[in-house]
Design a protein around this motif. Structure first.
Motif, mmCIF file in Angstrom:
data_model
loop_
_atom_site.group_PDB
_atom_site.id
_atom_site.type_symbol
_atom_site.label_atom_id
_atom_site.label_comp_id
_atom_site.label_asym_id
_atom_site.label_seq_id
_atom_site.Cartn_x
_atom_site.Cartn_y
_atom_site.Cartn_z
ATOM 1 N N GLN A 110 12.247 -32.406 -13.240
ATOM 2 C CA GLN A 110 13.590 -32.195 -12.714
ATOM 3 C C GLN A 110 14.038 -30.752 -12.959
ATOM 4 O OE1 GLN A 110 13.870 -34.688 -10.562
ATOM 5 N NE2 GLN A 110 16.017 -34.807 -11.082
ATOM 6 N N ALA A 111 13.744 -30.232 -14.155
ATOM 7 C CA ALA A 111 14.094 -28.842 -14.455
ATOM 8 C C ALA A 111 13.383 -27.885 -13.499
ATOM 9 C CB ALA A 111 13.739 -28.513 -15.910
ATOM 10 N N LYS A 112 12.124 -28.179 -13.198
ATOM 11 C CA LYS A 112 11.372 -27.335 -12.266
ATOM 12 C C LYS A 112 11.974 -27.395 -10.869
ATOM 13 C CE LYS A 112 6.795 -27.085 -14.403
ATOM 14 N NZ LYS A 112 6.750 -25.607 -14.394
ATOM 15 N N ARG A 113 12.397 -28.604 -10.465
ATOM 16 C CA ARG A 113 12.974 -28.749 -9.117
ATOM 17 C C ARG A 113 14.277 -27.967 -8.977
ATOM 18 N NH1 ARG A 113 11.445 -34.352 -9.932
ATOM 19 N NH2 ARG A 113 9.619 -34.842 -8.673
ATOM 20 N N HIS A 114 14.954 -27.721 -10.093
ATOM 21 C CA HIS A 114 16.193 -26.952 -10.061
ATOM 22 C C HIS A 114 15.936 -25.448 -10.152
ATOM 23 C CE1 HIS A 114 18.179 -30.825 -10.720
ATOM 24 N NE2 HIS A 114 19.286 -30.234 -10.343
ATOM 25 N N GLY A 115 14.682 -25.046 -10.078
ATOM 26 C CA GLY A 115 14.359 -23.630 -10.061
ATOM 27 C C GLY A 115 13.670 -23.111 -11.302
ATOM 28 N N GLY A 117 13.216 -22.266 -15.560
ATOM 29 C CA GLY A 117 14.005 -21.437 -16.461
ATOM 30 C C GLY A 117 15.209 -22.150 -17.027
ATOM 31 N N ARG A 118 15.095 -23.472 -17.237
ATOM 32 C CA ARG A 118 16.234 -24.261 -17.709
ATOM 33 C C ARG A 118 15.704 -25.524 -18.374
ATOM 34 N NH1 ARG A 118 19.895 -24.573 -14.075
ATOM 35 N NH2 ARG A 118 19.056 -22.778 -12.973
ATOM 36 N N GLN A 119 16.624 -26.274 -18.981
ATOM 37 C CA GLN A 119 16.287 -27.545 -19.587
ATOM 38 C C GLN A 119 16.922 -28.673 -18.797
ATOM 39 O OE1 GLN A 119 18.273 -28.566 -23.204
ATOM 40 N NE2 GLN A 119 19.908 -27.090 -22.872
ATOM 41 N N HIS A 120 16.406 -29.886 -18.974
ATOM 42 C CA HIS A 120 16.997 -31.055 -18.313
ATOM 43 C C HIS A 120 16.828 -32.255 -19.241
ATOM 44 C CE1 HIS A 120 18.484 -32.586 -14.372
ATOM 45 N NE2 HIS A 120 18.182 -33.726 -14.963
ATOM 46 N N MET A 121 17.922 -32.954 -19.475
ATOM 47 C CA MET A 121 17.881 -34.146 -20.320
ATOM 48 C C MET A 121 17.566 -35.364 -19.469
ATOM 49 S SD MET A 121 18.326 -35.474 -23.430
ATOM 50 C CE MET A 121 19.311 -34.294 -24.370
ATOM 51 N N PHE A 122 16.658 -36.222 -19.941
ATOM 52 C CA PHE A 122 16.304 -37.425 -19.188
ATOM 53 C C PHE A 122 17.509 -38.335 -19.049
ATOM 54 C CE2 PHE A 122 14.961 -41.852 -18.915
ATOM 55 C CZ PHE A 122 14.122 -41.801 -17.809
ATOM 56 N N ASP A 123 17.667 -38.856 -17.859
ATOM 57 C CA ASP A 123 18.726 -39.815 -17.557
ATOM 58 C C ASP A 123 18.051 -41.053 -16.985
ATOM 59 O OD1 ASP A 123 20.734 -41.200 -15.773
ATOM 60 O OD2 ASP A 123 22.024 -39.662 -16.643
ATOM 61 N N THR A 124 18.544 -42.218 -17.350
ATOM 62 C CA THR A 124 17.911 -43.447 -16.844
ATOM 63 C C THR A 124 17.901 -43.474 -15.323
ATOM 64 O OG1 THR A 124 20.051 -44.565 -17.041
ATOM 65 C CG2 THR A 124 18.500 -44.833 -18.856
ATOM 66 N N GLY A 125 18.830 -42.764 -14.710
ATOM 67 C CA GLY A 125 18.853 -42.704 -13.256
ATOM 68 C C GLY A 125 17.626 -42.026 -12.676
#
Length: 407
Positions: A110-115, A117-125
């Motif tokens: 998900q972080a990669k899909r947003h470009g 250079g960032r972090q992304h916390m897992f969401d059950t969604g």
């Protein structure tokens, strides 16, 4: 991110040196008891125990993103890369090791899909992404016409007196069979299926119309509305004409509209992005740089691109009062922004301690659950009425919210 580009440009010897340098840098950041491992060519995993909350985990992830973005001096060359960090959090005994790894891996993509250079916390969604995408994409195509999309709005308040000065529009999708589809699923899906422009246009038009209705009801004459805009939209040839049409539709002042962008806008066709952002700003609206501090080379972008507002990422706010480095970073961002003539919004304010600290540091505006969760347009209209505004933050906190979904 983009290790293959380094290998293709400089050769695998430099690529290997880069991997060693990345490993050395990460190892130096590990606490006693943390575990660092390499899973594959450019993929690593960090296991952190004694983490108190998801916000604590996010702060660790953010430090990794920032540390790995610093330039690397290799053999006769300097290389700068970014990293995508996926986070999964669990209390003791809640998850198996395999499940945690799978969730972190999903969040990383998900972080990669947003470009990147960032972090992304897992969401059950995010689990929706493991279902057949064709079915969900097909449903999304018809979601607008079926009336399944809606905007909810989170208040943005003056830090000095907690009065509502604006709102941020957040798109929600109520699927007839799957229920609420989280934004962490909706937005990447819309980008992958090339529907982001249609959904973004709908969200912008709806937000502008809602602001007009709030003004007619009274109490919202100077209230602003902020709408998130993707990099795909900015570089689209249709976006600028759409914004012009929306601004012409009605009697609202253009300066009441804020478009929120992220650093990924600058990474995608920067020349076109610079032109588009300048044209948008010339229309009289404002531009806000969201998630400030989570990417890399952000200071360079502030010099090159027209930005009016900086929104400090919630990962820095979560550490305030507990981490001297976060305090120093937030204060430095505020001072830098003010020296450049920009205003500052502190995101993710969840308690009075964080509120007081950002106030002492000079943040102009604040946003977070402490002041109010995202709410439907009718609820925001109530909050903007003079008798509610007089009670300031107390009125926000006292009102029940029909949904608990966060921004």
């Amino acid at each position: 991110d983009r290790l293959k580009d380094v290998n293709d440009s400089y050769g695998h010897l430099i690529g290997d040196q880069l991997l060693v340098a990345v490993t050395t840098r990460m190892a130096a950041m590990m606490r006693h008891g943390d575990t660092l491992a390499r899973l594959s060519g450019d993929e690593f995993v960090v296991v952190c125990e004694e983490v108190q909350s998801p916000a604590h985990a996010a702060a660790i992830g953010n430090r990794l993103v920032l540390a790995l973005a610093r330039p690397y001096v290799l053999t006769n060359i300097e290389v700068q890369i970014s990293a995508s960090v996926g986070l999964a959090y669990a209390e003791y005994g809640e998850h198996s090791a395999e499940q945690l790894l799978h969730e972190a891996d999903t969040a990383m993509y998900q972080a990669k899909r947003h470009g990147g250079g960032r972090q992304h916390m897992f969401d059950t969604g995010l689990q929706h992404l493991s279902t057949p995408l064709a079915s969900l994409e097909s449903d999304l195509l018809a979601a607008i016409t079926r009336g399944e999309l809606r905007n909810e709005y989170q208040p943005i308040v003056s830090t000095a007196d907690s009065r509502i000065t604006g709102v941020e529009a957040l798109v929600r999708w109520s699927h007839p069979d799957r229920g609420e589809i989280p934004a962490t699923t909706l937005i990447p899906l819309a980008e992958q299926s090339d529907l982001i422009s249609d959904i973004g246009h709908w969200a912008l038009r709806r937000a502008w119309a809602d602001l007009g209705r709030w003004q007619q009801a009274g109490g919202a004459e100077d209230v602003t509305v902020a709408v998130n805009v993707s990099a795909h939209q900015i570089v689209s040839e249709t976006f600028l004409p759409q914004v012009r049409d929306i601004l012409r539709d009605g009697s609202l002042r253009p300066d009441l509209l804020t478009l929120e962008i992220t650093e990924s806008v600058f990474l995608r066709n920067s020349d076109h992005a610079s032109f588009a952002l300048t044209e948008l700003r010339d229309l009289g609206l404002k531009l806000a740089l969201d998630d400030f501090g989570t990417g890399y080379s952000t200071l360079t972008y502030l010099k090159q691109f027209p930005v009016d507002i900086i929104k400090i990422d919630r990962s820095f706010i979560a550490d305030l009062g507990m981490n001297r480095a976060s305090n120093a970073v937030v204060l430095a961002i505020v001072q830098m922004a003010h020296s450049l003539g920009m205003t500052v919004v502190a995101e993710g304010i969840e308690n009075s301690t964080q509120r007081d600290l950002v106030a002492d540091m000079g943040c102009d505006f604040s946003q977070g659950f402490h002041f109010g969760k995202p709410a439907p347009a009718d609820r925001i209209k109530e909050l903007l009425q003079p008798h509610f505004q007089a009670h300031r933050a107390g009125a926000l906190l006292a009102l029940p919210h029909p949904r608990s979904a966060g921004s």
